[in-house]
Write a protein that holds these residues in place. Structure first.
Motif, short mmCIF file in Angstrom:
data_model
loop_
_atom_site.label_atom_id
_atom_site.label_comp_id
_atom_site.label_asym_id
_atom_site.label_seq_id
_atom_site.Cartn_x
_atom_site.Cartn_y
_atom_site.Cartn_z
N GLU A 39 39.87 26.10 -50.61
CA GLU A 39 40.87 25.08 -51.31
C GLU A 39 42.29 25.30 -50.88
N ASN A 40 43.04 24.04 -51.40
CA ASN A 40 44.21 23.99 -50.94
C ASN A 40 45.11 24.89 -51.63
N ILE A 41 46.50 24.98 -50.95
CA ILE A 41 47.40 25.89 -51.75
C ILE A 41 48.78 24.94 -52.06
N HIS A 42 49.32 25.21 -53.01
CA HIS A 42 50.63 24.29 -53.41
C HIS A 42 51.86 24.97 -52.70
N LEU A 43 52.52 24.15 -51.86
CA LEU A 43 53.71 24.58 -51.25
C LEU A 43 54.88 23.70 -51.88
N GLU A 44 55.71 24.57 -52.25
CA GLU A 44 57.27 24.03 -52.74
C GLU A 44 58.46 24.98 -51.93
N ILE A 45 59.34 23.90 -51.26
CA ILE A 45 60.35 24.54 -50.52
C ILE A 45 61.37 23.80 -51.19
N VAL A 46 62.41 24.87 -51.66
CA VAL A 46 63.72 24.37 -52.43
C VAL A 46 64.96 24.96 -52.12
N VAL A 48 62.80 20.01 -51.14
CA VAL A 48 62.54 19.53 -49.60
C VAL A 48 61.10 19.30 -49.70
N VAL A 49 60.10 20.06 -50.02
CA VAL A 49 58.77 19.87 -49.87
C VAL A 49 58.06 20.35 -51.30
N SER A 50 57.08 19.52 -51.72
CA SER A 50 56.21 19.87 -52.82
C SER A 50 55.21 18.97 -52.71
N GLU A 51 53.85 19.82 -52.22
CA GLU A 51 52.78 19.13 -51.69
C GLU A 51 51.81 20.13 -51.46
N ASP A 52 50.36 19.77 -51.47
CA ASP A 52 49.55 20.79 -51.13
C ASP A 52 49.20 20.89 -49.78
N ALA A 53 48.72 22.10 -49.25
CA ALA A 53 48.57 22.45 -47.73
C ALA A 53 47.22 23.14 -47.73
N LYS A 54 46.65 23.23 -46.60
CA LYS A 54 45.63 24.06 -46.26
C LYS A 54 45.98 25.59 -45.83
N ILE A 55 47.05 25.58 -45.19
CA ILE A 55 47.75 26.79 -44.88
C ILE A 55 49.12 26.87 -44.76
N VAL A 56 49.95 27.91 -44.86
CA VAL A 56 51.48 27.76 -44.79
C VAL A 56 51.63 29.24 -43.88
N MET A 57 52.54 28.98 -42.89
CA MET A 57 53.21 30.03 -42.06
C MET A 57 54.52 29.92 -42.08
N ALA A 58 55.13 31.22 -42.32
CA ALA A 58 56.63 31.25 -42.57
C ALA A 58 57.30 32.47 -41.65
N PRO A 59 58.38 32.35 -41.37
CA PRO A 59 59.13 33.30 -40.43
C PRO A 59 59.78 34.42 -41.54
N GLY A 60 59.08 35.43 -41.84
CA GLY A 60 59.36 36.67 -42.60
C GLY A 60 60.17 37.46 -41.80
N THR A 61 61.04 38.20 -42.63
CA THR A 61 61.97 39.16 -41.90
C THR A 61 61.20 40.12 -41.05
N LEU A 62 60.04 40.43 -41.52
CA LEU A 62 59.15 41.55 -40.76
C LEU A 62 57.94 40.86 -39.91
N GLY A 63 58.30 39.68 -39.87
CA GLY A 63 57.42 38.95 -38.71
C GLY A 63 56.66 37.60 -39.60
N GLU A 64 56.08 36.60 -38.77
CA GLU A 64 55.39 35.57 -39.16
C GLU A 64 54.32 35.93 -40.11
N GLU A 71 57.81 33.54 -52.06
CA GLU A 71 56.89 34.26 -52.94
C GLU A 71 55.39 33.77 -52.46
N ALA A 72 54.44 34.36 -52.38
CA ALA A 72 53.02 33.82 -52.41
C ALA A 72 52.23 34.31 -53.36
N LEU A 73 51.36 33.40 -54.14
CA LEU A 73 50.53 33.64 -55.23
C LEU A 73 49.19 33.06 -54.77
N PRO A 74 48.08 33.53 -55.39
CA PRO A 74 46.89 32.80 -55.10
C PRO A 74 46.64 31.27 -55.00
#
Length: 138
Positions: free
Chosen positions: A3-10, A16-32, A71-74
């Protein structure tokens, strides 16, 4: 099929972004980190870098972020960024001018009026924006 996951970037100014995605990768302070549908909930701070995601058509997308929180939720990922811009919206000339200004500040001899930490951060943001914008062929 996953299933897809909804991504919001504000940012404080806009969405800036409000759409569904298959996967999201981001630069966390402790690593991607990467998030798929059904992920265990968590929160983390972000460092300057690129959020990458694969949209529902399978195309990889990029958004520059200069810190913030995720914040990541299911079923969703919400990114609250200090600033953010899609790769296609990055003004390379503006980023190169910012890089030049930061380099000039850092090249000065120790000056009480120069905030070197801030200049280094500005230089890093400019360099990462330029790198991201110049990789449009990805």
């Amino acid at each position: 099929m996953a299933e897809n996951i909804h991504l919001e970037i504000v940012t404080p100014e806009k969405s800036v972004v409000s759409e569904d995605a298959k996967i999201v990768m981001a630069p966390g302070t402790l690593g991607e980190f990467g998030v798929l549908s059904g992920h265990t909930p968590f929160m983390t701070s972000l460092k300057v870098g690129a959020v990458r995601y694969v949209d529902t058509s399978g195309k990889e997308r990029f958004v520059f972020v200069s810190g913030g929180f995720a914040e990541a939720l299911p079923d969703r990922v919400t990114i609250l960024a200090e600033s953010a811009e899609r790769r296609r919206d990055i003004d390379i000339d503006r980023a190169k001018a910012a890089q030049k200004r930061a380099e000039e500040r850092l090249a000065r001899e120790r000056d009480e009026e120069i905030d070197y930490t801030r200049a280094k951060a500005a230089l890093m943001r400019a360099i990462l924006r330029i790198r991201l914008a110049e990789t449009r062929s990805i």
